[in-house]
Design an enzyme around this catalytic site. Structure first.
Site, PDB file in Angstrom:
ATOM      1  N   LYS A  58       0.436  -1.179   0.306  1.00 46.41           N
ATOM      2  CA  LYS A  58      -0.120  -0.227   0.182  1.00 46.41           C
ATOM      3  C   LYS A  58       0.833   0.941  -0.234  1.00 46.41           C
ATOM      4  O   LYS A  58       2.301   1.141   0.494  1.00 46.41           O
ATOM      5  CB  LYS A  58      -1.150   0.398   1.534  1.00 46.41           C
ATOM      6  CG  LYS A  58      -1.669   1.360   1.316  1.00 46.41           C
ATOM      7  CD  LYS A  58      -2.889   0.844   2.271  1.00 46.41           C
ATOM      8  CE  LYS A  58      -3.422   2.678   2.436  1.00 46.41           C
ATOM      9  NZ  LYS A  58      -3.805   2.693   0.886  1.00 46.41           N
ATOM     10  N   THR A  59       0.626   2.351  -0.186  1.00 47.86           N
ATOM     11  CA  THR A  59       1.217   3.266  -0.177  1.00 47.86           C
ATOM     12  C   THR A  59       1.334   4.178   0.941  1.00 47.86           C
ATOM     13  O   THR A  59       0.757   4.443   1.735  1.00 47.86           O
ATOM     14  CB  THR A  59       0.331   4.488  -1.325  1.00 47.86           C
ATOM     15  OG1 THR A  59       0.890   4.463  -3.322  1.00 47.86           O
ATOM     16  CG2 THR A  59       1.242   5.695  -1.241  1.00 47.86           C
ATOM     17  N   LEU A  86      -5.789   7.086   2.032  1.00 43.60           N
ATOM     18  CA  LEU A  86      -4.625   6.694   1.961  1.00 43.60           C
ATOM     19  C   LEU A  86      -3.990   6.194   3.490  1.00 43.60           C
ATOM     20  O   LEU A  86      -2.818   7.054   4.521  1.00 43.60           O
ATOM     21  CB  LEU A  86      -3.441   7.456   1.547  1.00 43.60           C
ATOM     22  CG  LEU A  86      -3.082   7.794   0.539  1.00 43.60           C
ATOM     23  CD1 LEU A  86      -2.276   8.149  -0.804  1.00 43.60           C
ATOM     24  CD2 LEU A  86      -2.695   6.285  -0.898  1.00 43.60           C
ATOM     25  N   CYS A 143      -1.002  12.315  -6.457  1.00 43.08           N
ATOM     26  CA  CYS A 143      -1.376  13.598  -5.144  1.00 43.08           C
ATOM     27  C   CYS A 143      -0.910  14.975  -6.258  1.00 43.08           C
ATOM     28  O   CYS A 143       0.250  15.173  -5.781  1.00 43.08           O
ATOM     29  CB  CYS A 143      -1.085  13.151  -4.201  1.00 43.08           C
ATOM     30  SG  CYS A 143       1.062  13.585  -4.303  1.00 43.08           S
ATOM     31  N   ILE A 203      -3.687   1.852 -14.872  1.00 44.60           N
ATOM     32  CA  ILE A 203      -3.869   2.906 -14.178  1.00 44.60           C
ATOM     33  C   ILE A 203      -4.080   3.358 -13.083  1.00 44.60           C
ATOM     34  O   ILE A 203      -4.149   2.603 -12.874  1.00 44.60           O
ATOM     35  CB  ILE A 203      -5.304   4.022 -14.428  1.00 44.60           C
ATOM     36  CG1 ILE A 203      -6.248   2.868 -15.050  1.00 44.60           C
ATOM     37  CG2 ILE A 203      -4.976   3.935 -16.536  1.00 44.60           C
ATOM     38  CD1 ILE A 203      -8.224   3.686 -15.526  1.00 44.60           C
ATOM     39  N   ASN A 204      -4.227   4.668 -12.252  1.00 33.31           N
ATOM     40  CA  ASN A 204      -4.587   4.711 -10.750  1.00 33.31           C
ATOM     41  C   ASN A 204      -6.033   4.640 -10.919  1.00 33.31           C
ATOM     42  O   ASN A 204      -6.847   4.217 -12.201  1.00 33.31           O
ATOM     43  CB  ASN A 204      -3.852   5.503  -9.984  1.00 33.31           C
ATOM     44  CG  ASN A 204      -4.090   5.379  -8.911  1.00 33.31           C
ATOM     45  OD1 ASN A 204      -5.100   5.121  -8.094  1.00 33.31           O
ATOM     46  ND2 ASN A 204      -3.141   5.486  -7.680  1.00 33.31           N
ATOM     47  N   GLY A 229     -12.366  -1.377 -10.867  1.00 32.41           N
ATOM     48  CA  GLY A 229     -13.225  -2.412 -11.559  1.00 32.41           C
ATOM     49  C   GLY A 229     -13.627  -1.737 -13.017  1.00 32.41           C
ATOM     50  O   GLY A 229     -12.784  -1.979 -13.423  1.00 32.41           O
ATOM     51  N   GLY A 255      -6.436  -1.666 -13.871  1.00 34.53           N
ATOM     52  CA  GLY A 255      -8.123  -1.162 -14.250  1.00 34.53           C
ATOM     53  C   GLY A 255      -9.339  -2.282 -14.994  1.00 34.53           C
ATOM     54  O   GLY A 255      -8.626  -2.375 -15.869  1.00 34.53           O
ATOM     55  N   GLY A 277      -6.380  -4.975  -9.074  1.00 30.30           N
ATOM     56  CA  GLY A 277      -7.317  -4.525  -7.748  1.00 30.30           C
ATOM     57  C   GLY A 277      -8.573  -4.925  -7.183  1.00 30.30           C
ATOM     58  O   GLY A 277      -8.796  -5.794  -6.595  1.00 30.30           O
TER      59      GLY A 277
HETATM   60  C1  FMN Z   1      -9.478   0.384  -2.046  1.00 27.84           C
HETATM   61  C2  FMN Z   1      -8.619   1.347  -2.854  1.00 27.84           C
HETATM   62  C3  FMN Z   1      -7.288   1.490  -2.176  1.00 27.84           C
HETATM   63  C4  FMN Z   1      -6.516   1.539  -3.223  1.00 27.84           C
HETATM   64  N1  FMN Z   1      -5.212   2.106  -2.251  1.00 27.84           N
HETATM   65  C5  FMN Z   1      -4.129   2.413  -3.685  1.00 27.84           C
HETATM   66  C6  FMN Z   1      -3.173   3.153  -2.721  1.00 27.84           C
HETATM   67  O1  FMN Z   1      -2.657   2.694  -1.551  1.00 27.84           O
HETATM   68  N2  FMN Z   1      -2.113   3.435  -3.659  1.00 27.84           N
HETATM   69  C7  FMN Z   1      -2.698   3.069  -5.347  1.00 27.84           C
HETATM   70  O2  FMN Z   1      -1.260   3.548  -5.848  1.00 27.84           O
HETATM   71  N3  FMN Z   1      -2.922   2.472  -5.611  1.00 27.84           N
HETATM   72  C8  FMN Z   1      -4.272   2.718  -5.122  1.00 27.84           C
HETATM   73  N4  FMN Z   1      -5.738   2.076  -5.112  1.00 27.84           N
HETATM   74  C9  FMN Z   1      -5.562   2.016  -7.028  1.00 27.84           C
HETATM   75  C10 FMN Z   1      -5.253   0.778  -7.371  1.00 27.84           C
HETATM   76  O3  FMN Z   1      -3.766   0.008  -7.406  1.00 27.84           O
HETATM   77  C11 FMN Z   1      -5.679   0.374  -9.242  1.00 27.84           C
HETATM   78  O4  FMN Z   1      -4.238   1.076  -9.519  1.00 27.84           O
HETATM   79  C12 FMN Z   1      -7.055   0.806  -9.424  1.00 27.84           C
HETATM   80  O5  FMN Z   1      -8.178   0.588  -8.708  1.00 27.84           O
HETATM   81  C13 FMN Z   1      -7.519   0.368 -10.858  1.00 27.84           C
HETATM   82  O6  FMN Z   1      -6.768  -1.103 -10.237  1.00 27.84           O
HETATM   83  P1  FMN Z   1      -9.489  -2.106 -10.793  1.00 27.84           P
HETATM   84  O7  FMN Z   1      -9.945  -1.988 -11.175  1.00 27.84           O
HETATM   85  O8  FMN Z   1      -8.060  -3.239 -10.694  1.00 27.84           O
HETATM   86  O9  FMN Z   1      -9.019  -2.233  -9.028  1.00 27.84           O
HETATM   87  C14 FMN Z   1      -6.227   1.373  -4.380  1.00 27.84           C
HETATM   88  C15 FMN Z   1      -7.200   0.847  -4.978  1.00 27.84           C
HETATM   89  C16 FMN Z   1      -8.231   0.821  -4.633  1.00 27.84           C
HETATM   90  C17 FMN Z   1      -9.851   0.070  -4.984  1.00 27.84           C
END
Ligand code: FMN
Length: 303
Positions: A58-59, A86, A143, A203-204, A229, A255, A277
């Protein structure tokens, strides 16, 4: 099982990611799989059948953070909006308490960091990369830089300035995590590469919001949140393809990946690795399943 033992690959064949050998191409998205909690729940069975081929923490930030007020989650028809904010114990406690436990995982470790100024980031990168347990450092650039007011990963100049500051601090690979909330992610990716990034991940989450069904006030304590999602998969795929066209360095694509065919799409669009994710919240072993499905899908399509 000893920490050095390898788990079965989540999805072969082995991948070289910036000189780090991974048993397969499936990672977790940062913040979506708590390996320390999972180890408590599943014991050493987690290590024997670890769901991912590398683990992304986690970040973490320099100082401890409580995160956003609740509610922190909203379910959309095909995904989530999170406004977690975060929460983390901060650099010192992470290094002392969490890193030794994460080092027991049977796969290479990626530590994700976020700073609110370049100098904060510099401290994080220097301290984290100096630890031998850490194979790669991921820079979460979603950020704002409080000194410039610009989101670090939304502007090519801001991204380049940050990577240039950090690059000399370590020989370990630096992965820049791109935000999709940018006018031109391909230009940001190219700027990161030009400044010395070794890989990009994308992607984030996409910025979104939800309203309370009765009051029509914002549902999330943080007012807005990040959409993830299957709802974001088509956007993510397009951004991976666009960024792949503008850089030579490897991409970690994510993503909305929920099955092997989704993962194969991201590899076909130009990613070297994929990350899972939101799907891991539904199915904690999703990484392993998706790896196996990816192998089968590759066989069918000869990619
Ligand atoms: C509950 C949650 C917490 C997340 N926390 C972080 C994080 O701490 N740092 C980060 O870079 N991305 C974070 N993300 C983003 C995911 O790492 C990912 O980039 C994003 O959800 C897209 O992938 P997905 O659709 O498979 O979830 C978070 C996503 C979710 C859903």
């Amino acid at each position: 099982m000893s920490p050095a033992a390898r788990s079965e690959p989540a999805g072969g064949p082995a991948v070289d990611l910036c000189g780090v050998r991974l048993p397969g191409p499936v990672l977790n998205g940062s913040g979506t799989f708590d390996a320390i909690a999972a180890r408590r729940a599943f014991g050493d069975a987690l290590l024997e059948r670890f769901p991912f081929d590398a683990f992304v923490s986690k970040t973490i930030t320099l100082e401890p953070r409580e995160g956003n007020p609740p509610p922190r989650l909203w379910e959309t028809p095909a995904g989530l909006i999170n406004s977690i904010g975060l929460p983390n114990k901060g650099l010192e406690a992470f290094l002392a308490e969490d890193l030794p436990r994460l080092a027991e995982l049977p796969v290479p470790l990626v530590v994700s960091v976020m700073g609110f100024t370049r100098e904060e980031l510099a401290v994080l990168v220097e301290r984290v990369a100096a630890r031998e347990e850490v194979a790669l450092v991921e820079l979460n650039f979603s950020c704002p830089n409080v000194e410039t007011g610009l989101v670090m990963g939304a502007d090519p100049g801001e991204t380049a300035a940050a990577v240039e500051r950090l690059r000399p601090l370590t020989d370990k690979p630096l992965v820049v995590k791109l935000t999709p909330n940018a006018a031109d992610p391909a230009a940001v990716g190219a700027a990161a590469e030009g400044a010395g990034a070794d890989a990009l991940s994308l992607i984030n989450t996409l910025k979104g919001m939800a309203l309370h069904p009765r009051t029509r006030e914002p549902w999330l304590g943080g007012v807005t949140g990040g959409v993830s999602g299957p709802a974001v998969r088509a956007v993510a795929l397009q951004q991976v393809a666009a960024v792949a066209g503008s850089v030579e360095i490897p991409l970690i694509g994510m993503g909305g990946i929920a099955c092997g065919h989704d993962a194969l799409d991201f590899l076909a669009a130009g990613a070297t690795c994929v990350a899972v994710g939101t799907e891991s919240f539904r199915d904690p072993s999703a990484g392993r399943r998706i790896g196996a499905q990816l192998d089968a899908a590759r066989g069918e399509s000869r990619l």
